[in-house]
Design an enzyme around this catalytic site. Sequence first.
Site, PDB file in Angstrom:
ATOM      1  N   SER A   1      21.431   3.259 -13.503  1.00  0.00           N
ATOM      2  CA  SER A   1      20.895   2.190 -14.726  1.00  0.00           C
ATOM      3  C   SER A   1      21.909   1.102 -14.813  1.00  0.00           C
ATOM      4  CB  SER A   1      20.868   3.246 -16.165  1.00  0.00           C
ATOM      5  OG  SER A   1      20.240   2.581 -16.830  1.00  0.00           O
TER       6      SER A   1
ATOM      7  N   ALA B   1      14.523   1.924 -19.381  1.00  0.00           N
ATOM      8  CA  ALA B   1      15.189   2.510 -20.736  1.00  0.00           C
ATOM      9  C   ALA B   1      16.761   2.913 -20.190  1.00  0.00           C
ATOM     10  CB  ALA B   1      14.581   3.876 -21.154  1.00  0.00           C
ATOM     11  N   GLU B   2      17.630   2.362 -20.608  1.00  0.00           N
ATOM     12  CA  GLU B   2      19.040   2.592 -20.046  1.00  0.00           C
ATOM     13  C   GLU B   2      19.379   3.727 -19.765  1.00  0.00           C
ATOM     14  OE1 GLU B   2      18.740   0.586 -22.820  1.00  0.00           O
ATOM     15  OE2 GLU B   2      20.432   0.845 -23.947  1.00  0.00           O
ATOM     16  N   ASN B   3      18.833   4.661 -20.690  1.00  0.00           N
ATOM     17  CA  ASN B   3      19.270   6.189 -20.570  1.00  0.00           C
ATOM     18  C   ASN B   3      18.878   6.772 -19.380  1.00  0.00           C
ATOM     19  OD1 ASN B   3      16.694   5.817 -22.222  1.00  0.00           O
ATOM     20  ND2 ASN B   3      16.812   7.946 -22.643  1.00  0.00           N
TER      21      ASN B   3
END
Lengths: 228, 228, 217, 217
Positions: free
Chosen positions: A98, A56-58
């Site tokens: 990320s 999850a790029e967050n």
Amino acid sequence: MAMIEEMPKAVMSPKEVIARRVAREIREGQLVNLGIGLPSMVANFLPPTVHVFFQAENGVIGLGARPPEGMEDPNLTDAGGGFVTAVPGAASIDSAMSFGLIRGGHLDMTVLGGLQVDERGYLANWMVPGKMVPGMGGAMDLVAGAKSVIVAMVHSAKGTAKIVPECTLPLTAVRRITLIVTELAVIEPTDEGLLLRERGPGVSIEEILAATGAKLIVPENVPEMELM
Amino acid sequence: MAMIEEMPKAVMSPKEVIARRVAREIREGQLVNLGIGLPSMVANFLPPTVHVFFQAENGVIGLGARPPEGMEDPNLTDAGGGFVTAVPGAASIDSAMSFGLIRGGHLDMTVLGGLQVDERGYLANWMVPGKMVPGMGGAMDLVAGAKSVIVAMVHSAKGTAKIVPECTLPLTAVRRITLIVTELAVIEPTDEGLLLRERGPGVSIEEILAATGAKLIVPENVPEMELM
Amino acid sequence: MKKAISPAAAAELIPEGATLLIGGFMAVGSPIRMIDALVARKIGNLTVVANDTAMPGKGIGKLISAGLVRRVVASHIGLNPETQAKMISGEVEVELVPQGTLVERIRAGGVGLGGILTATGIGTLVAEGKQIVEVDGRPYILEKPIRGDFALVNAQQADYLGNLEYSLTAHNFNPIMALAADTVIAEPHHIVPIGVIPPDGVKTPGVVVDYLLERAA
Amino acid sequence: MKKAISPAAAAELIPEGATLLIGGFMAVGSPIRMIDALVARKIGNLTVVANDTAMPGKGIGKLISAGLVRRVVASHIGLNPETQAKMISGEVEVELVPQGTLVERIRAGGVGLGGILTATGIGTLVAEGKQIVEVDGRPYILEKPIRGDFALVNAQQADYLGNLEYSLTAHNFNPIMALAADTVIAEPHHIVPIGVIPPDGVKTPGVVVDYLLERAA
């Protein structure tokens, strides 16, 4: 991650066809980023024998399914803001790490939605000028950086072709994406143009050509897609 | 960090004079990087009421004194490779963070040795062509990035002036350093040139001028330096 | 030792027109009490640099709703229709930046780099008006560093020295923003004695933090 | 799950002439067993990118003593007279890079940036022959990214997935180098079950690690 649900093909929604077909592209041990919306459905159709890491790029590598009721952690969400879990062995990452992983070529695959894809294999998926300007979020980095970019989208939008000769919407990147998966077809952008690889379940080549605004290269043999 | 040792000035070595004078420049709460060799002696002369954080650029904020015999940790050394401790509240940092802090202006002060300083206030301290090429290590980043750069060095090298009209050795940076502290003098590089601020203990202005290769601006009143 | 101050006192530090770096991703890991104090103080004309503007009534969305923001630098405003409406009406100026570029520009501001060179955005609207630098025959966009007057960061835990730890996806932009502002105000969920956070657990060294918000009442 | 391999098997992966990023600072945090295996295998013509070459007989110094290194990219070689002597004799080519620039160039290689823009080295020998890029009127040196064929990193602890933790000043270049090579070989002091390292403790995600050295005998 989840169990394969055996369903008769007849009742499958277009989105489910797409998600089940995309799931077949994912290989053991890969690091995969699934966009929000349709792409996130792909995780539901991976066989339990395939172990992948979802990013999850967050901020997490090793995204897991929805948490049990009452066990949601406000500090653990996916890029859409929904509650998720983390698998054993997950890693927390800040946004610099990320996107370092994304831009640095460490991400094996990203699955993204699309507004338009054109004959060059270019994707537009982040704005409709004067109408919808949500921002690109992580999409530009994902398309520029991931080893493999799969566009998962319904084939056309209310009768308007989304696969077009040249994108009229602002591009997400000038990189040729890897594969287009719709409920009607699997199409691979190549040096020669858009190559029709597979047909959707029960879909004819004529139906595909009619729904496509771009020129397609149609080989002699176009098998029906196999779904996960 | 350590206790102030009251010693008669007469028996002080030149290096101790320098270290004790530099110690007076350090303010409560500052983040300070001390180079290896002479500059590292400065920590010994800070009054216990002044709390500063020493950065070792190899990876710790909150460097402490030598560890007790038998308690050395091979994973905890200073930039010279010597065993150190970490104070309570110390932070481990990797090299990217360490130099991010240095280059990003987070470091309040660095104390470095010098081979030459010139009338522009430029420092040369990392190589003698054809003779000694150790490499610049972190020195170029430190001089370019620290808020305040103090050069702590003996005034001349075996009779050769180290404070010169223009450095003949390769520069460490084209940034004007903040202060030169030697056993003979405290000198501040300014727009107008090198300003003599203080005399060493019992040192006359004539002695300073004789040992200095560069032009010095000598104000009417040049007090003797006070030592920590 | 840091000073623990109230959210109201922290908001007093911030003048009209300031540029704020605010941590969080869709309000996860955002300094919520600090934002509430800014809304209460009604200081306007702010420039907010953040990943997104969350949703109306949540996190940074509250600053937008309150009309305190003149300019937004973000990667995504899609889930806040108010930001979009104010952008279209001209009330709020919005600079959209790819997320990876945004965080790296802030990092460059924090670690003293002159800018970043990225292939993200090449050939798109994002490249317009920007310098292109070729490195070994490949084009990159030169994107400039971003710094704030203040960074408002959320953390899971701080010690009395201001060393910070973050939790799971609440890291996001916080550790990077904590490096890139003249004044850094941290809003930790917990404040613990020195030594509770071991050196290897520190993600933001206390030396870069200026103020801690006092514990929640 | 990663494969745990012996140092000898890991050394077999590395061909003559490879470019190696090797972690460590004066041998602290260097992959010692891996270096010994390289010395035993006698693969030569190596390019070594590292902060320093330690001392003769310690860490990377062993590779220099064994004559396996053709080129060194480092910030400091001052404590290894063998490296200096071989540089002067022409046996080893040495590129000296400021330490902050070196680690940031490796990071750029790892996170997909086209290079870095730094003021460090402006006006010095380091700037010679390099492109200068002006940003808002200030000059910066454009320094190019560095990548390795292999990164050899030392870690305090790995789990079975290759997630890595580091200890105190043994972090140094290791977490950055682990991002910047085609193949990453980690030499952990301990290997622990999945879950022993909590997500917030992971400094290098296992997804970037290819091999773990098996536990020391």
